[in-house]
Design an enzyme around this catalytic site. Structure first.
Site, PDB file in Angstrom:
ATOM      1  N   ARG A  24       0.821  -1.215   0.000  1.00 29.52           N
ATOM      2  CA  ARG A  24       0.000   0.000   0.000  1.00 29.52           C
ATOM      3  C   ARG A  24       0.858   1.270   0.000  1.00 29.52           C
ATOM      4  O   ARG A  24       0.537   2.263   0.646  1.00 29.52           O
ATOM      5  CB  ARG A  24      -0.947   0.009   1.201  1.00 29.52           C
ATOM      6  CG  ARG A  24      -1.929  -1.137   1.242  1.00 29.52           C
ATOM      7  CD  ARG A  24      -2.859  -1.130   0.023  1.00 29.52           C
ATOM      8  NE  ARG A  24      -3.797  -2.252   0.105  1.00 29.52           N
ATOM      9  CZ  ARG A  24      -3.599  -3.455  -0.440  1.00 29.52           C
ATOM     10  NH1 ARG A  24      -2.475  -3.682  -1.132  1.00 29.52           N
ATOM     11  NH2 ARG A  24      -4.474  -4.409  -0.326  1.00 29.52           N
ATOM     12  N   SER A  36     -11.494   0.110   2.675  1.00 28.29           N
ATOM     13  CA  SER A  36     -10.720  -0.281   3.853  1.00 28.29           C
ATOM     14  C   SER A  36     -10.166   0.954   4.551  1.00 28.29           C
ATOM     15  O   SER A  36      -9.503   1.783   3.940  1.00 28.29           O
ATOM     16  CB  SER A  36      -9.564  -1.206   3.463  1.00 28.29           C
ATOM     17  OG  SER A  36     -10.055  -2.427   2.952  1.00 28.29           O
ATOM     18  N   GLU A  92      -5.383   3.717   5.890  1.00 31.23           N
ATOM     19  CA  GLU A  92      -5.291   3.460   4.453  1.00 31.23           C
ATOM     20  C   GLU A  92      -6.038   4.556   3.689  1.00 31.23           C
ATOM     21  O   GLU A  92      -5.647   4.941   2.598  1.00 31.23           O
ATOM     22  CB  GLU A  92      -5.874   2.093   4.102  1.00 31.23           C
ATOM     23  CG  GLU A  92      -5.714   1.727   2.641  1.00 31.23           C
ATOM     24  CD  GLU A  92      -5.967   0.258   2.350  1.00 31.23           C
ATOM     25  OE1 GLU A  92      -6.530  -0.024   1.281  1.00 31.23           O
ATOM     26  OE2 GLU A  92      -5.598  -0.593   3.177  1.00 31.23           O
TER      27      GLU A  92
END
EC number: 1.3.1.98
Length: 321
Positions: free
Chosen positions: A181, A230, A300
């Protein structure tokens, strides 16, 4: 005169030469999937790469530039965003095409799902995971988006971007410095497109993989809610949702914001949540997880903009140390 109107006036002749759309005091709650947040001083939707480059070359360097995609993984604070927000248009940056054996070229505003569909049409495997990511390619390139065990870095060949001065650059996969990520690309770069590589696969097998992704999303994720996807990255060795659940935060509400009872790593706007409610809830969850398991969850969801005076949200992690 509003801040946005003043900035537009300051641009003078530049505002009259662009072919894209300039909108002062643009409400960001109309863009984000959370349907919350303050206004951008000036929203620019360039017609194409040439238009964006010319605008950046003429924009005074002291004017901040923020890039947003389709707003799916974005939380805008109530105080709004200073300077110019760039949002790439679907017409100028939303195409995807097969460019030879096993390769696709896609613009940064192309929805991830559309890239998965193009791969299916071309008989290419390795792109099914994009069918389940509610974002666009620009965001996927920036954060190495992934799902179902596959990440963007596994498919990227090269990336094209403009810097703050409007100059074009080409980056290889290795140049992007991908990790979980994350990419190490300079924060001022505006991705405009990329080339990807898959592998030949029977269309029926590709379609089956895409269907499995869709079924999984519909079964375990609140996809019909106002959500940003998320909320937290998965910590090493565990899943964010498990830690949120163990800390007793499934279904937790603050104002109109709630950790989804269906998937507790998804934060949702139940109808009246502000940017403050959403960020306050997220930091409360981080604090409770740290207290319960000693794990520091990392956001995130990208949070941008200024806090509204008197509505600041402090990181709760620091208060527990």
């Amino acid at each position: 005169m509003t801040t946005g109107a003043a900035l537009l006036e300051r641009l003078g002749d530049l505002a009259g030469t662009v072919r894209g759309r300039l909108t002062p005091d643009a409400p960001m709650d109309a863009i984000t999937w959370f349907r919350a947040g303050g206004a951008a001083d000036l929203l620019f939707q360039p017609a194409d790469e040439e238009d964006l480059s010319a605008f950046l070359k003429g924009l005074p360097l002291d004017v901040p530039v923020t890039v947003v995609g389709i707003g799916s993984n974005l939380l805008v604070r109530e105080g709004g965003i200073r300077g110019v927000v760039v949002r790439l248009s679907a017409k100028g940056f939303g195409s995807v095409e097969a460019i030879g054996a096993n390769r696709l070229r896609a613009g940064a505003a192309t929805p991830d799902k559309r890239v998965a569909a193009a791969a299916l049409e071309a008989g290419l495997g390795g792109f099914h995971f994009y069918h389940g990511i509610p974002g666009a390619i620009g965001g996927a390139l920036r954060m190495n988006a992934g799902a179902n065990g596959v990440e963007t870095r596994e498919r990227v060949v090269s990336v094209r971007a403009l810097d703050r001065q409007g100059n074009a650059h080409e980056f290889s996969n290795a140049d992007m410095g991908y990790a979980y990520r994350h990419s190490s690309a300079a924060p001022d770069l505006i991705f405009v497109g990329a080339e990807f590589e898959g592998y030949p696969e029977d269309r029926e097998a590709v379609k089956a993989a895409m269907d499995a992704v869709q079924t999984h999303r519909e079964t375990v994720q609140p996809i019909r809610e106002k959500t940003g996807g998320s909320t937290f990255k998965n910590p090493e060795g565990t899943s964010a949702w498990k830690e949120v659940d163990k800390a007793g935060c499934r279904g937790l509400m603050i104002g109109g914001a709630q950790m989804s009872p269906m998937h507790c790593n998804f934060m949702i706007n139940t109808g009246s949540a502000t940017g403050y409610d959403l960020e306050f809830l997220g930091e409360t969850v981080r604090a409770r997880v740290l207290e319960n398991s000693g794990i520091r969850l990392e956001w995130e969801i990208k949070r941008i903009g200024d806090f509204k005076p008197g509505r600041e949200v402090q990181p709760y992690l620091g208060q527990l140390l």
